[in-house]
Design an enzyme around this catalytic site. Structure first.
Site, PDB file in Angstrom:
ATOM      1  CB  CYS A  43      17.997 -12.983   2.318  1.00 16.05           C
ATOM      2  SG  CYS A  43      17.048 -14.341   2.993  1.00 16.05           S
ATOM      3  CB  CYS A  48      15.235 -13.317   5.803  1.00 13.01           C
ATOM      4  SG  CYS A  48      15.144 -12.254   4.375  1.00 13.01           S
ATOM      5  CE  LYS A  51      13.006 -11.898  10.224  1.00 13.06           C
ATOM      6  NZ  LYS A  51      12.578 -10.980   9.195  1.00 13.06           N
ATOM      7  CE1 TYR A 180       7.139  -7.527   5.889  1.00 14.85           C
ATOM      8  CE2 TYR A 180       7.035  -5.352   4.889  1.00 14.85           C
ATOM      9  CZ  TYR A 180       6.641  -6.677   4.914  1.00 14.85           C
ATOM     10  OH  TYR A 180       5.764  -7.144   3.975  1.00 14.85           O
ATOM     11  CD  GLU A 184      10.579  -8.744  10.759  1.00 13.70           C
ATOM     12  OE1 GLU A 184       9.769  -9.397  10.075  1.00 13.70           O
ATOM     13  OE2 GLU A 184      11.764  -8.588  10.404  1.00 13.70           O
ATOM     14  CG  HIS A 440     -11.549 -29.154  17.044  1.00 13.95           C
ATOM     15  ND1 HIS A 440     -11.724 -27.829  17.379  1.00 13.95           N
ATOM     16  CD2 HIS A 440     -11.832 -29.876  18.155  1.00 13.95           C
ATOM     17  CE1 HIS A 440     -12.110 -27.766  18.646  1.00 13.95           C
ATOM     18  NE2 HIS A 440     -12.172 -28.986  19.133  1.00 13.95           N
ATOM     19  CD  GLU A 445     -11.037 -25.401  15.376  1.00 13.94           C
ATOM     20  OE1 GLU A 445     -12.074 -26.025  15.116  1.00 13.94           O
ATOM     21  OE2 GLU A 445     -10.286 -25.695  16.326  1.00 13.94           O
TER      22      GLU A 445
HETATM   23  P1  NDP Z   1       9.607  -0.336   5.518  1.00 10.57           P
HETATM   24  O1  NDP Z   1       9.369   0.287   4.218  1.00 10.57           O
HETATM   25  O2  NDP Z   1       8.846  -1.534   5.923  1.00 10.57           O
HETATM   26  O3  NDP Z   1       9.426   0.746   6.667  1.00 10.57           O
HETATM   27  C1  NDP Z   1      10.108   1.948   6.646  1.00 10.57           C
HETATM   28  C2  NDP Z   1       9.574   2.785   7.796  1.00 10.57           C
HETATM   29  O4  NDP Z   1      10.353   3.957   7.928  1.00 10.57           O
HETATM   30  C3  NDP Z   1       8.152   3.210   7.570  1.00 10.57           C
HETATM   31  O5  NDP Z   1       7.486   3.140   8.799  1.00 10.57           O
HETATM   32  C4  NDP Z   1       8.305   4.658   7.096  1.00 10.57           C
HETATM   33  O6  NDP Z   1       7.211   5.438   7.401  1.00 10.57           O
HETATM   34  C5  NDP Z   1       9.487   5.083   7.911  1.00 10.57           C
HETATM   35  N1  NDP Z   1      10.262   6.177   7.339  1.00 10.57           N
HETATM   36  C6  NDP Z   1      10.802   6.246   6.116  1.00 10.57           C
HETATM   37  N2  NDP Z   1      11.488   7.396   5.958  1.00 10.57           N
HETATM   38  C7  NDP Z   1      11.378   8.068   7.113  1.00 10.57           C
HETATM   39  C8  NDP Z   1      11.852   9.305   7.576  1.00 10.57           C
HETATM   40  N3  NDP Z   1      12.606  10.093   6.808  1.00 10.57           N
HETATM   41  N4  NDP Z   1      11.537   9.697   8.821  1.00 10.57           N
HETATM   42  C9  NDP Z   1      10.780   8.921   9.607  1.00 10.57           C
HETATM   43  N5  NDP Z   1      10.296   7.724   9.229  1.00 10.57           N
HETATM   44  C10 NDP Z   1      10.583   7.302   7.993  1.00 10.57           C
HETATM   45  O7  NDP Z   1      11.193  -0.577   5.572  1.00 10.57           O
HETATM   46  P2  NDP Z   1      12.133  -1.404   6.540  1.00 10.57           P
HETATM   47  O8  NDP Z   1      13.371  -0.610   6.654  1.00 10.57           O
HETATM   48  O9  NDP Z   1      11.416  -1.792   7.781  1.00 10.57           O
HETATM   49  O10 NDP Z   1      12.406  -2.696   5.689  1.00 10.57           O
HETATM   50  C11 NDP Z   1      12.867  -2.590   4.344  1.00 10.57           C
HETATM   51  C12 NDP Z   1      12.189  -3.604   3.471  1.00 10.57           C
HETATM   52  O11 NDP Z   1      12.743  -4.879   3.727  1.00 10.57           O
HETATM   53  C13 NDP Z   1      10.698  -3.755   3.722  1.00 10.57           C
HETATM   54  O12 NDP Z   1       9.937  -2.897   2.924  1.00 10.57           O
HETATM   55  C14 NDP Z   1      10.427  -5.189   3.379  1.00 10.57           C
HETATM   56  O13 NDP Z   1      10.044  -5.275   2.041  1.00 10.57           O
HETATM   57  C15 NDP Z   1      11.765  -5.875   3.611  1.00 10.57           C
HETATM   58  N6  NDP Z   1      11.702  -6.667   4.845  1.00 10.57           N
HETATM   59  C16 NDP Z   1      10.894  -7.738   4.891  1.00 10.57           C
HETATM   60  C17 NDP Z   1      10.800  -8.506   6.020  1.00 10.57           C
HETATM   61  C18 NDP Z   1       9.877  -9.668   6.051  1.00 10.57           C
HETATM   62  O14 NDP Z   1       9.451 -10.112   4.992  1.00 10.57           O
HETATM   63  N7  NDP Z   1       9.519 -10.172   7.214  1.00 10.57           N
HETATM   64  C19 NDP Z   1      11.593  -8.202   7.217  1.00 10.57           C
HETATM   65  C20 NDP Z   1      12.406  -7.032   7.059  1.00 10.57           C
HETATM   66  C21 NDP Z   1      12.453  -6.311   5.923  1.00 10.57           C
HETATM   67  P3  NDP Z   1       5.877   5.485   6.499  1.00 10.57           P
HETATM   68  O15 NDP Z   1       5.209   4.165   6.671  1.00 10.57           O
HETATM   69  O16 NDP Z   1       5.111   6.604   7.100  1.00 10.57           O
HETATM   70  O17 NDP Z   1       6.323   5.742   5.100  1.00 10.57           O
END
Ligand code: NDP
Length: 463
Positions: A43, A48, A51, A180, A184, A440, A445
């Site tokens: 983080c 976080c 980022k 995410y 982002e 407002h 709102e």
């Molecule tokens: P996410 O789980 O959000 O997204 C992973 C993405 O990768 C999904 O779109 C998934 O597709 C895709 N994917 C997974 N495996 C493959 C593959 N083999 N081939 C192609 N596509 C694939 O993970 P992130 O890496 O973005 O982030 C990790 C975690 O960190 C998040 O789950 C979140 O909890 C946390 N995070 C939170 C943030 C916040 O609170 N703002 C910011 C950044 C991270 P599909 O959806 O189809 O499974």
């Protein structure tokens, strides 16, 4: 328990580990926290916090453009990537110092070393080779980006880890994933002037979110100039012959030339080489440590918190799990972490703030659902002339009037959804929203002035 060197040994100095170690030490326990990289964990060091700083940096571009509508003339702005990295590094170093100081002032021992389990009460410190014992051990080693080792050329790609310290800003980047991190960073790099392509395997980005958020953000990103490829994946990444640049080829036959390919395909639990087998700690098929409701592993002296357990990969959740561990083990108040109704934000541009059930999930679980939906141009966009839309949405159980989900796409959605999270946690009904006076003029709102449902869903079907 004088038989052990420590009352508590924590492996991992991230959000969950530091919280558990610091609070246990403040209660007079003999605590050590070992960290192999930098205190603060994902983080603070490469997640976080940097980022969000990058998000701010990337928004100035639009602020400068919008200023003209309000009478300001801004000269030609220039951006210095190295200056941003240096400023970010300074802030991260300051925060790391605070994490270390918090442990130190509460009497926890800081150990700058990788630590691996030897048995149920023994840990080996890799830096010194020394072994130490503890009555209780907490594993809070977090996760790491999925390297997608099956992808030919994956070693040429970066993850979010490297994105924070690239020696120079790429001219063009291809980002794989629709979660995410992918959305982002697509917005961050676009805002900094990089040509961005996002490639996602599914039908629409952000698979677990409400469809209005997914489609609304997709449209906003495309309108800005981000290219989004759906139902496609990278099949190969290769270096351009004779130097600079990469060529990615996709399943659907695209050939994309970029400087950088970033994989954001989820995060894997950090358990490899931790000695879990030696200590007898059970893991699931993804390598996540299996825990019970109290974050206990199958070994009675060992607990696991945060991303390494792959429950909900969010910083506040790891911190909450750490506090529940403290309450249960050291304050005589057995407390189970509450993973229900977690409000969360995606720091895309525009942001998404969301809590509770999406329309699709509510429709599957409730006989009749009312959807209240507003889509409007935010006030600031009137004079700036920026074409952008805010979407606000409440998903309501028609029978009980309970608000099941609240979803916002727009400026400060993350800030708004924190407060909505309190309301939903308290069991708010739509009638409570209706009798709340509007503030407002604000965007929020709209949340208390959507009196008539936009539509209903009965037995999962729109009526
Ligand atoms: P996410 O789980 O959000 O997204 C992973 C993405 O990768 C999904 O779109 C998934 O597709 C895709 N994917 C997974 N495996 C493959 C593959 N083999 N081939 C192609 N596509 C694939 O993970 P992130 O890496 O973005 O982030 C990790 C975690 O960190 C998040 O789950 C979140 O909890 C946390 N995070 C939170 C943030 C916040 O609170 N703002 C910011 C950044 C991270 P599909 O959806 O189809 O499974």
């Amino acid at each position: 328990m004088g038989a052990y060197d420590y009352d508590l040994f924590v492996i991992g100095g991230g959000s969950g580990g530091v919280r558990a170690g610091r609070v246990a030490a403040s209660l007079g326990k003999r605590v050590a926290v070992a960290e192999e990289h930098r205190f603060g964990g994902t983080c603070v060091i490469r997640g976080c916090v940097p980022k969000k700083l990058f998000v701010y940096a990337s928004q100035f571009h639009e602020h400068f453009e919008d200023a003209a509508g309000y009478g300001w003339q801004v000269g030609t702005p220039t951006f210095d990537w190295k200056a941003l990295i240096a400023a970010k590094d300074k802030e991260i170093a300051r925060l790391e110092g605070l994490y270390r100081r918090g442990l130190d002032t509460n009497g926890a021992e800081i150990i700058d070393s990788r630590a691996e389990l030897v048995d149920a009460h023994t840990v080996r410190l890799v830096a010194s080779g020394k072994t130490v014992t503890a009555e209780r051990i907490v594993i809070a080693t977090g996760g790491a980006p999925n390297p997608h080792a099956a992808l030919p050329g994956h070693e040429l790609c970066i993850s979010s880890n490297e994105a924070f310290d690239l020696p120079q800003l790429p001219r063009a980047i291809l980002i794989a994933g629709g979660g995410y991190i992918a959305v982002e960073f697509a917005n961050i790099f676009h805002g900094l002037g990089v040509q961005v392509t996002l490639i996602y395997r599914g039908q629409e980005i952000l698979s677990r979110f409400d469809h209005d958020m997914r489609q609304g953000l997709h449209k906003a990103m495309v309108d800005k100039g981000i290219r989004i490829l759906l139902t496609d994946v990278i099949e190969n990444v290769a270096q351009v012959e004779g130097g600079g640049g990469l060529i990615a080829t996709t399943k659907n036959g695209e050939t994309i030339a970029v400087d950088t390919v970033m994989l954001a395909l989820g995060r894997d639990p950090n358990t490899r080489g931790l000695g879990l087998e030696a200590a007898g700690v059970a893991m699931d098929e993804r390598g996540a440590i299996i825990v019970d409701a109290y974050s206990r592993t199958n070994v009675p002296s060992i607990w696991a918190l945060g991303d390494v357990t792959n429950r909900v990969q969010l910083t506040p959740v790891a911190i909450h799990e750490a506090m529940c561990f403290i309450d249960t083990e050291y304050r005589g108040k057995p407390t189970v972490p509450d993973h229900d109704l977690i409000a969360t934000a995606v720091f895309s541009q525009p942001e998404i703030g969301t809590v509770g059930l999406s329309e699709e999930d509510a429709a599957q679980r409730y006989a009749e659902v009312e959807v209240y939906r507003a889509e409007f141009r935010p006030m600031k966009a009137t004079l700036s002339g920026r074409a952008e839309k805010t979407i606000m949405k409440l998903v309501v159980d028609a029978a009980s009037r309970k608000v099941l989900g609240a979803h916002i796409l727009g400026h400060d959605a993350g800030e708004m959804v924190q407060l909505l999270g309190i309301s939903l946690k308290a069991g708010v009904t739509k009638d409570d929203f209706d009798r709340t006076m509007a503030v407002h003029p604000t965007a929020s709102e709209e949340l208390v002035t959507m009196y008539q449902p936009s539509y209903r869903l009965r037995d999962g079907r729109r009526v």
